[in-house]
Design an enzyme around this catalytic site. Structure first.
Site, short mmCIF file in Angstrom:
data_model
loop_
_atom_site.label_atom_id
_atom_site.label_comp_id
_atom_site.label_asym_id
_atom_site.label_seq_id
_atom_site.Cartn_x
_atom_site.Cartn_y
_atom_site.Cartn_z
CG ASP A 34 69.33 26.26 -19.61
OD1 ASP A 34 70.19 25.92 -18.76
OD2 ASP A 34 69.38 27.34 -20.22
CG ASN A 36 69.70 20.38 -14.85
OD1 ASN A 36 68.49 20.37 -14.95
ND2 ASN A 36 70.49 19.56 -15.53
CG HIS A 51 74.09 19.01 -13.62
ND1 HIS A 51 73.40 19.71 -14.57
CD2 HIS A 51 75.21 19.73 -13.35
CE1 HIS A 51 74.06 20.82 -14.87
NE2 HIS A 51 75.16 20.86 -14.14
CB SER A 79 76.57 21.77 -25.89
OG SER A 79 77.29 22.71 -25.11
CD GLU A 81 79.21 24.99 -28.46
OE1 GLU A 81 78.21 24.29 -28.23
OE2 GLU A 81 79.88 24.88 -29.51
CG LEU A 145 60.71 7.78 -27.69
CD1 LEU A 145 59.62 8.78 -27.33
CD2 LEU A 145 61.82 7.90 -26.66
NE ARG A 198 67.78 27.43 -23.53
CZ ARG A 198 69.01 27.57 -23.98
NH1 ARG A 198 69.23 27.60 -25.28
NH2 ARG A 198 70.03 27.69 -23.15
NE ARG A 204 71.49 31.46 -24.71
CZ ARG A 204 71.27 32.38 -23.77
NH1 ARG A 204 70.76 33.55 -24.08
NH2 ARG A 204 71.58 32.13 -22.51
#
Ligand code: FPP
Length: 251
Positions: A34, A36, A51, A79, A81, A145, A198, A204
């Protein structure tokens, strides 16, 4: 020629890259990337420039995770959303991904990274969906990875799709176990999440890996994603190393 009186500070030794002590390193790390937009705003740049910088940082942090010995890194790229954002931002993000994915996949392939995708490719612009599948196919046999890209992903949506598939397979209620649900999730075969990071300061989960994060440790930092570097990553690992995980028990 000997340089008489040369002070060591004139010839500084190169800064050693920060290292993460192995005992602090989580097996599966999830990152909610988060900030950007704010990173770009503070520089008087359009949100898409944020971004763009965020995409650059994905490669840096993936390599830093691999260097530290992380086995799985899941990043929240888009996401279910995020479709609610203004159309030009959504379109710009999709275009950015479409433009960058081949180059990023080739670079990660050189670093032995295996790319996986979680989420729904249905409804994504076919050319972009095809590039995502190609990146997964290109890196399928790599042994380093696992970079798990959550793209058009939502935790509830993933669980609903898993339940649909379980019902389609005709599994009876008596046979429904947590292990079985695990096998029908997009993350089938991957370990549960150990640490959720985050960036951007919010606290959240935003529908990220709801099932897999059941016992994950949570770490929030105000640093915006494009500025979150190797040093900050290893600070998060150090904090993770100090947490006492009880998994519901007493010790
Ligand atoms: C959140 O910042 C970030 C996103 C919604 C997109 C994250 C996507 C990338 C970094 C690209 C991923 C790239 C690859 C190669 C998989 P924000 O826009 O919500 O920031 P703000 O809260 O400051 O507005």
């Amino acid at each position: 020629m000997t340089l008489v009186g040369a002070q060591p500070e004139f010839y500084p030794t190169p800064q050693a890259a920060p290292e993460a002590p192995p005992e602090t390193v989580p097996t599966h790390v999830g990152i909610i990337m988060d900030g950007n937009g704010r990173w770009a705003n503070r520089r008087g740049l359009p949100r898409l420039a944020g971004h763009h910088a965020g995409t650059e940082n994905v490669r840096r942090i993936t390599i830093a995770c691999a260097d530290a010995g992380v086995e799985v890194l899941t990043i929240y790229a888009f996401s279910t959303e995020n479709w609610r954002r203004p159309a030009d931002e959504v379109f710009g993000l999709m275009r950015l991904l479409a433009q960058r994915i081949d180059k990023e996949a080739a670079e990660l392939h050189r670093n032995n990274v295996r790319i996986r995708h979680i989420g729904e490719l249905e409804g994504i612009q076919p050319r972009l969906a095809e590039r995502v599948r190609a990146a997964v196919a290109l890196t399928r046999d790599n042994t380093g990875l696992v970079l798990n890209v959550a793209f058009n992903y939502g935790g509830r949506h993933e669980i609903a799709r898993a339940v649909q598939r379980i019902m389609q397979a005709g599994v009876s209620a008596d046979n429904l176990t947590e292990e079985l649900i695990d096998q029908y999730l997009d993350t089938a075969g991957l370990p549960d999440l150990d640490l959720v990071i985050r960036t951007g300061g919010e606290m959240r989960l935003s529908n990220f890996l709801l099932w897999q994060a059941a016992y994950a440790e949570y770490y929030s930092t105000p640093i915006c994603w494009p500025d979150f570097g190797r040093e900050e990553l290893y600070q998060a690992f150090a904090e993770f190393g100090r947490r006492v995980r009880r998994f519901g028990g007493l010790s």
